[in-house]
Design a protein around this motif. Structure first.
Motif, PDB file in Angstrom:
ATOM      1  N   GLY A 612       4.218  32.110  23.504  1.00 54.03           N
ATOM      2  CA  GLY A 612       4.181  30.660  23.530  1.00 54.03           C
ATOM      3  C   GLY A 612       4.224  30.013  22.170  1.00 54.03           C
ATOM      4  N   HIS A 613       4.148  30.807  21.088  1.00 49.50           N
ATOM      5  CA  HIS A 613       4.139  30.249  19.743  1.00 49.50           C
ATOM      6  C   HIS A 613       5.275  30.795  18.879  1.00 49.50           C
ATOM      7  CE1 HIS A 613       0.076  29.327  21.164  1.00 49.50           C
ATOM      8  NE2 HIS A 613       0.074  28.348  20.254  1.00 49.50           N
ATOM      9  N   GLY A 614       5.438  32.109  18.824  1.00 49.58           N
ATOM     10  CA  GLY A 614       6.501  32.655  18.006  1.00 49.58           C
ATOM     11  C   GLY A 614       6.194  34.059  17.519  1.00 49.58           C
ATOM     12  N   LEU A 624       6.296  36.235   7.074  1.00 51.02           N
ATOM     13  CA  LEU A 624       7.010  35.070   7.612  1.00 51.02           C
ATOM     14  C   LEU A 624       6.564  34.805   9.043  1.00 51.02           C
ATOM     15  CD1 LEU A 624      10.670  35.919   6.483  1.00 51.02           C
ATOM     16  CD2 LEU A 624       9.007  34.482   5.275  1.00 51.02           C
ATOM     17  N   ARG A 625       6.775  33.580   9.455  1.00 48.52           N
ATOM     18  CA  ARG A 625       6.575  33.195  10.842  1.00 48.52           C
ATOM     19  C   ARG A 625       7.814  32.460  11.344  1.00 48.52           C
ATOM     20  NH1 ARG A 625       0.333  31.106  12.021  1.00 48.52           N
ATOM     21  NH2 ARG A 625      -0.665  33.152  11.755  1.00 48.52           N
ATOM     22  N   LEU A 626       8.103  32.673  12.629  1.00 46.27           N
ATOM     23  CA  LEU A 626       9.264  32.051  13.264  1.00 46.27           C
ATOM     24  C   LEU A 626       8.828  31.528  14.626  1.00 46.27           C
ATOM     25  CD1 LEU A 626      12.434  31.634  13.144  1.00 46.27           C
ATOM     26  CD2 LEU A 626      12.594  33.765  14.447  1.00 46.27           C
ATOM     27  N   VAL A 632       4.042  27.782  12.620  1.00 45.53           N
ATOM     28  CA  VAL A 632       4.553  28.094  11.281  1.00 45.53           C
ATOM     29  C   VAL A 632       3.695  27.417  10.219  1.00 45.53           C
ATOM     30  CG1 VAL A 632       6.524  27.803   9.734  1.00 45.53           C
ATOM     31  CG2 VAL A 632       6.909  28.463  12.125  1.00 45.53           C
ATOM     32  N   ARG A 633       3.225  26.188  10.480  1.00 42.97           N
ATOM     33  CA  ARG A 633       2.413  25.462   9.511  1.00 42.97           C
ATOM     34  C   ARG A 633       1.092  26.196   9.241  1.00 42.97           C
ATOM     35  NH1 ARG A 633       1.595  21.173  12.247  1.00 42.97           N
ATOM     36  NH2 ARG A 633       3.382  19.968  11.477  1.00 42.97           N
ATOM     37  N   TRP A 658      11.340  26.902  13.873  1.00 43.46           N
ATOM     38  CA  TRP A 658      11.013  26.820  12.457  1.00 43.46           C
ATOM     39  C   TRP A 658      10.827  28.213  11.876  1.00 43.46           C
ATOM     40  CZ3 TRP A 658      10.750  22.111   9.918  1.00 43.46           C
ATOM     41  CH2 TRP A 658      10.777  20.981  10.740  1.00 43.46           C
ATOM     42  N   LEU A 659      11.199  28.331  10.592  1.00 42.32           N
ATOM     43  CA  LEU A 659      10.947  29.545   9.820  1.00 42.32           C
ATOM     44  C   LEU A 659      10.138  29.145   8.592  1.00 42.32           C
ATOM     45  CD1 LEU A 659      11.521  32.597   9.185  1.00 42.32           C
ATOM     46  CD2 LEU A 659      13.539  31.791   7.899  1.00 42.32           C
ATOM     47  N   GLY A 660       9.044  29.834   8.385  1.00 43.64           N
ATOM     48  CA  GLY A 660       8.201  29.491   7.245  1.00 43.64           C
ATOM     49  C   GLY A 660       7.524  30.698   6.639  1.00 43.64           C
ATOM     50  N   ALA A 661       7.087  30.528   5.404  1.00 45.37           N
ATOM     51  CA  ALA A 661       6.339  31.559   4.683  1.00 45.37           C
ATOM     52  C   ALA A 661       4.985  30.977   4.278  1.00 45.37           C
ATOM     53  CB  ALA A 661       7.131  32.017   3.456  1.00 45.37           C
ATOM     54  N   GLU A 662       4.212  31.767   3.541  1.00 43.42           N
ATOM     55  CA  GLU A 662       2.895  31.297   3.090  1.00 43.42           C
ATOM     56  C   GLU A 662       3.035  30.124   2.120  1.00 43.42           C
ATOM     57  OE1 GLU A 662       1.193  34.806   1.509  1.00 43.42           O
ATOM     58  OE2 GLU A 662       0.541  35.591   3.458  1.00 43.42           O
ATOM     59  N   THR A 663       4.194  30.023   1.485  1.00 38.38           N
ATOM     60  CA  THR A 663       4.423  28.946   0.515  1.00 38.38           C
ATOM     61  C   THR A 663       4.904  27.658   1.170  1.00 38.38           C
ATOM     62  OG1 THR A 663       6.669  29.755   0.158  1.00 38.38           O
ATOM     63  CG2 THR A 663       4.949  30.579  -1.322  1.00 38.38           C
ATOM     64  N   GLY A 664       5.271  27.720   2.444  1.00 40.07           N
ATOM     65  CA  GLY A 664       5.737  26.525   3.117  1.00 40.07           C
ATOM     66  C   GLY A 664       6.955  26.802   3.983  1.00 40.07           C
ATOM     67  N   PRO A 665       7.527  25.770   4.581  1.00 36.11           N
ATOM     68  CA  PRO A 665       8.680  25.959   5.474  1.00 36.11           C
ATOM     69  C   PRO A 665       9.922  26.395   4.697  1.00 36.11           C
ATOM     70  CG  PRO A 665       8.321  23.633   5.090  1.00 36.11           C
ATOM     71  CD  PRO A 665       7.154  24.347   4.461  1.00 36.11           C
ATOM     72  N   LEU A 666      10.712  27.259   5.333  1.00 37.25           N
ATOM     73  CA  LEU A 666      11.958  27.734   4.728  1.00 37.25           C
ATOM     74  C   LEU A 666      13.200  27.115   5.379  1.00 37.25           C
ATOM     75  CD1 LEU A 666      11.177  31.539   4.325  1.00 37.25           C
ATOM     76  CD2 LEU A 666      10.997  29.732   2.604  1.00 37.25           C
ATOM     77  N   ALA A 667      13.140  26.926   6.697  1.00 40.60           N
ATOM     78  CA  ALA A 667      14.326  26.381   7.369  1.00 40.60           C
ATOM     79  C   ALA A 667      13.959  25.904   8.757  1.00 40.60           C
ATOM     80  CB  ALA A 667      15.426  27.444   7.471  1.00 40.60           C
ATOM     81  N   ARG A 668      14.841  25.086   9.273  1.00 42.51           N
ATOM     82  CA  ARG A 668      14.714  24.611  10.650  1.00 42.51           C
ATOM     83  C   ARG A 668      16.045  24.909  11.348  1.00 42.51           C
ATOM     84  NH1 ARG A 668      13.700  18.335  11.482  1.00 42.51           N
ATOM     85  NH2 ARG A 668      15.675  18.309  10.360  1.00 42.51           N
TER      86      ARG A 668
END
Length: 859
Positions: A612-614, A624-626, A632-633, A658-668
């Motif tokens: 339900g989340h990714g 990374l999180r997707l 992702v936040r 959304w794709l993000g790392a510990e430093t912040g979002p990478l892409a949508r």
């Protein structure tokens, strides 16, 4: 024909022949310089310091082996020495590597399944087979093949035909095998494979040959009879009565085989019509021929009266010519899919495990679940899924798409596709009658079993026309016999019977419908109902489904918006690495959109799926999180910047990942259902044809409105149930509309049944279950507009044919009844009328050129 499987060594054997190193193998080099020589027979380099040699035509020739030497000496003794000039050379014998590769293929033809398919049993324990050599070129090749095969154990005869490139071999069963014959031919440089003539081909060939023989007899008789008739027409008064009578008897003898043999199909057709109490078009023709011949024969026996042998023979000859051309149109109209069904390979390579060595078996032994290998140049023997490899497959005979389409692991391939590039390993899913190809043939057979209403009406009109014609001919004979000129009554009556053209009237519709149906099937539009073509020509409104019809019906990456330091390609690669192997539609869309990279795949570890989340994973050493925005936040902590853009920037129905790392979002990533590449072309062509388009879908109203605006469709309805779609079409029909419904053939069954004519997109549904009037076998929806255009052109051709037949008969019959048109003129006019109708219908075959569409999505 069952062509050789592409695993045959033909590709390596048919390589360009190496040029001679010496001059025709003449021993002009010094001893020990054998490497500078070439074999006189096959052209291969001769490296032996003391090569084999023989004196031929006064010159010393060298050879690479004893086989080449023996063959060259045999050919020279038989008078074929001229073939060793600069312009001709024999094929080189098969080498050891190619033989080892071909032997399992040859052995498969000794299996009971393939022997029953290719070998014809004869009386006395003998057998016969037809072989198709790949590189037979001239009479010398045929002679060599016959001589070599005749020397094989058990072979009684071998007949090679250069024109057809076929070899018929008879042998004592048990003393020889099919594999032995194939190996024997390969040993002298001729790769051959069993050739199977289908029952339909045999019937077609028999029909053509019989009609050609009858036409030849009629043409020959016509020319010879005209040689006697012309002097009678021009100098009858100066010819001695005895010579005149002799010329009449000669004309009778020449006309007799024309009437008894050449015209026999006409009399048989007339008799069949009379037995069924149906006035067919053969009835007046048979009466005219019989009456003309009987009257002429009676006048010849009595020695008094007119003879019409020239008119009878000319009429039969031209009528048979028209029927021959009509037969060729019908045979040319046969579907390409039906032809392909007879070209499936006879054998295939079955694997025990992935990557293992294969076993060559008959295709008849394949079962669902078997693992097979299809090499480049082979035809896929059964439906299956690719388990290993990637290649481009030519599916033009199945789908109408002229360009090869890319297929890789996980993709489905269809029986009858031609592998053009690289080997594939497939897991068989459907065989035999369950394959897509078998479904296509079944749909065509169902269409052929139904006679179109227009053709039925034309036959009924032709029947009434024939009955009326017989009455007019009888009245004409009565009027001429009682009041005008009794001596010409019979001739005028025959002219009335002959000049009429029920043939053109009956051929006008079926010839056009057959040609149009064949043209559409070559473009991937299969007509499953007899009325489909004529109804398509009257369509005023097209009701289109959205998902799976105008759109692909699957998720695809519509937009990538980089938000960090990585570019779009890098972000897609990271997301695809995390989703690799996933079965969710979003996972497949991201993997499909990722660019192919020649480098090493990204390393993924510590994968965690949060339903339900990714997904969360470490990719290339970076966590990374997707998935959803809040998920992702959370990876960066509450104080870190996170995604704050709206989740639905494009249109209703789009999904944002959304794709993000510990430093912040990478892409949508914006994922949405995407339109088919040919949808704009379809809608544009429908507007050009003056057809009103309706978008009726079960999707939510906002999404349907967005897509309708995107496509430029003014009439739309959303959140419509299947029953609601049916009611929508019914309301259009109440307003006088002729509706074409287009859907996927399953959940759109109610609307497809309600519309006057329907087309199912068969690329995702079993064709036999589509239930539509026509089936589009591929995703090129622009061919729907092509079907409408071809149907309208067919209607014009039918009207032209019927108009010409009506005009011709209205003009010709009164002229014949008044005596202005003689019997021989009537025969020519009737034949030319039929030829014109057939030629006009033949033009529709040009609409069946292969379709060409831009490549997309790797295809």
């Amino acid at each position: 024909m069952s062509p050789p499987p592409a695993t045959s060594p033909s590709a390596s054997l048919l390589a360009p022949f190496p040029p001679p190193i010496g001059r025709d193998g003449a021993d002009t080099a010094a001893p020990g310089a054998g490497a500078a020589l070439a074999c006189f027979h096959c052209g291969l380099p001769v490296t032996d310091p003391q090569p084999l040699a023989a004196d031929l035509d006064g010159s010393r020739r060298v050879f690479c082996c004893g086989g080449c030497q023996a063959l060259a000496q045999t050919l020279h003794a038989a008078g074929f020495a001229h073939l060793y000039g600069d312009e001709a050379r024999f094929a080189r014998p098969i080498d050891d590597d190619a033989r080892r590769e071909a032997e399992p293929v040859w052995a498969a033809y000794d299996a009971p399944e393939l022997r029953a398919q290719f070998v014809r049993p004869l009386d006395g324990g003998r057998a016969e087979i037809t072989l198709a050599p790949e590189n037979i070129r001239c009479a010398a090749c045929a002679w060599l093949i016959e001589q070599h095969l005749s020397r094989q154990p058990g072979v009684e005869s071998a007949v090679a035909n250069v024109a057809t490139r076929r070899v018929v071999v008879r042998w004592r069963d048990g003393a020889q095998t099919v594999s032995g014959l194939l190996a024997a031919l390969a040993g002298i440089g001729y790769m051959a494979w069993p050739f199977e003539v289908s029952r339909t081909d045999q019937q077609d060939r028999r029909a053509r040959r019989g009609l050609l023989m009858r036409m030849a007899v009629a043409m020959l008789g016509m020319m010879q009879v005209m040689m006697y008739a012309w002097p009678i027409y021009t100098h009858e008064a100066t010819i001695d009565p005895g010579q005149l009578q002799l010329m009449r008897w000669a004309s009778f003898a020449l006309t007799l085989p024309v009437v008894c043999y050449a015209a026999s199909p006409i009399f048989a057709g007339a008799w069949r019509s009379l037995r069924q109490r149906h006035m067919g078009m053969d009835v007046p023709v048979a009466i005219g021929v019989a009456a003309g011949f009987a009257a002429s024969a009676l006048a010849t026996v009595r020695g008094v009266g007119e003879v019409y042998f020239d008119s009878v023979t000319m009429f039969v000859a031209f009528l048979l010519l028209a029927r021959y051309l009509e037969l060729r149109v019908r045979q040319a109209s046969r579907s390409g899919a039906e032809m392909l069904a007879r070209q499936l390979p006879a054998t295939c390579e079955r694997l025990a495990t992935a990557g293992a060595a294969g076993e060559r078996i008959p295709v008849a032994r394949l079962r669902a679940g078997d693992l097979i290998r299809v090499k480049a140049g082979e035809i896929v023997p059964a439906d299956g899924a690719v388990t290993s490899g990637a290649s481009a497959l030519d599916e033009s005979m199945l789908t109408g798409e002229s360009r090869p389409v890319r297929r890789c692991a996980g993709d489905t391939v269809l029986a009858g596709s031609f592998n053009t590039a690289s080997p594939l390993e497939l897991r068989v899913t459907r065989v035999g009658a369950g394959t897509r190809l078998a479904e296509i043939v079944a749909v065509l057979d169902r269409a052929l079993a139904e006679k179109p209403r227009l053709a039925t009406l034309a036959d009924r009109v032709a029947g009434w026309f024939v009955a009326t014609l017989l009455v007019l001919a009888a009245l004409t004979g009565l009027v001429w016999g009682l009041w005008i000129d009794p001596s010409r009554a019979l001739l005028v009556t025959i002219a009335v019977l002959v000049v009429s053209c029920p043939c053109a009237l009956s051929l006008a519709t079926p010839a056009a419908l057959a040609a149009a149906g064949a043209a559409l099937s070559r473009r991937g539009v299969l007509l499953a109902r007899g009325h489909a073509l004529e109804t398509l020509a009257r369509v005023t409104d097209v009701v289109l489904d959205k998902t799976g019809t105008l759109t692909e019906g699957r998720f695809a990456v519509a937009a990538v918006e980089p938000l960090g330091e990585a570019d779009a390609a890098r972000c897609l690669a990271l997301a695809a690495a995390m989703e690799r192997g996933g079965e969710h539609p979003i996972a497949r869309a991201l993997v499909a959109a990722a660019p192919e990279s020649a480098g090493q795949p990204l390393q993924v570890s510590d994968m965690r799926n949060v339903p339900g989340h990714g997904l969360e994973a470490v990719v290339a050493g970076r966590r990374l999180r997707l998935g959803r925005a809040d998920f992702v936040r959370a990876l960066g902590g509450e104080g870190r910047p996170g995604p704050d853009a709206p989740d639905n920037p494009m249109h209703p129905g789009a999904t944002v990942v959304w794709l993000g790392a510990e430093t912040g979002p990478l892409a949508r990533f914006v994922l949405a259902d995407v339109e088919r590449p040919e949808t704009p072309a379809l809608l544009a062509r429908l507007r050009e044809l003056g057809v009103r388009c309706h978008l009726v879908s079960g999707d939510n109203l906002a999404a349907v409105h967005w897509w309708a605006a995107h496509f430029g469709i003014e009439r739309m309805a959303g959140e419509v149930t299947p029953e609601g779609k049916r009611d929508y079409v019914a309301r259009l029909q109440q307003q006088g509309a002729v509706v074409l419904a287009v859907g996927d053939g399953i959940n759109d069954a109610p609307v497809l049944a309600q519309a006057q004519v329907s087309i199912a997109i068969g690329s995702g549904a079993p064709l036999a279950q589509a239930g539509a009037d026509a089936v589009l076998t591929h995703g090129g929806v622009a061919e729907i507009a092509t079907a409408l255009a071809v149907s309208r052109q067919t209607r014009r051709v039918v009207r032209q044919n019927l108009g010409w037949a009506f005009f011709y008969n209205v003009v010709a019959i009164p002229l014949a009844a008044t005596g202005l048109v003689t019997a021989w003129m009537a025969g020519i006019g009737m034949s030319l009328s039929s030829l014109l109708v057939v030629a006009n219908a033949w033009r529709l075959l040009r609409a069946g050129k292969p379709r060409r569409t831009p490549l997309h999505n790797g295809a």
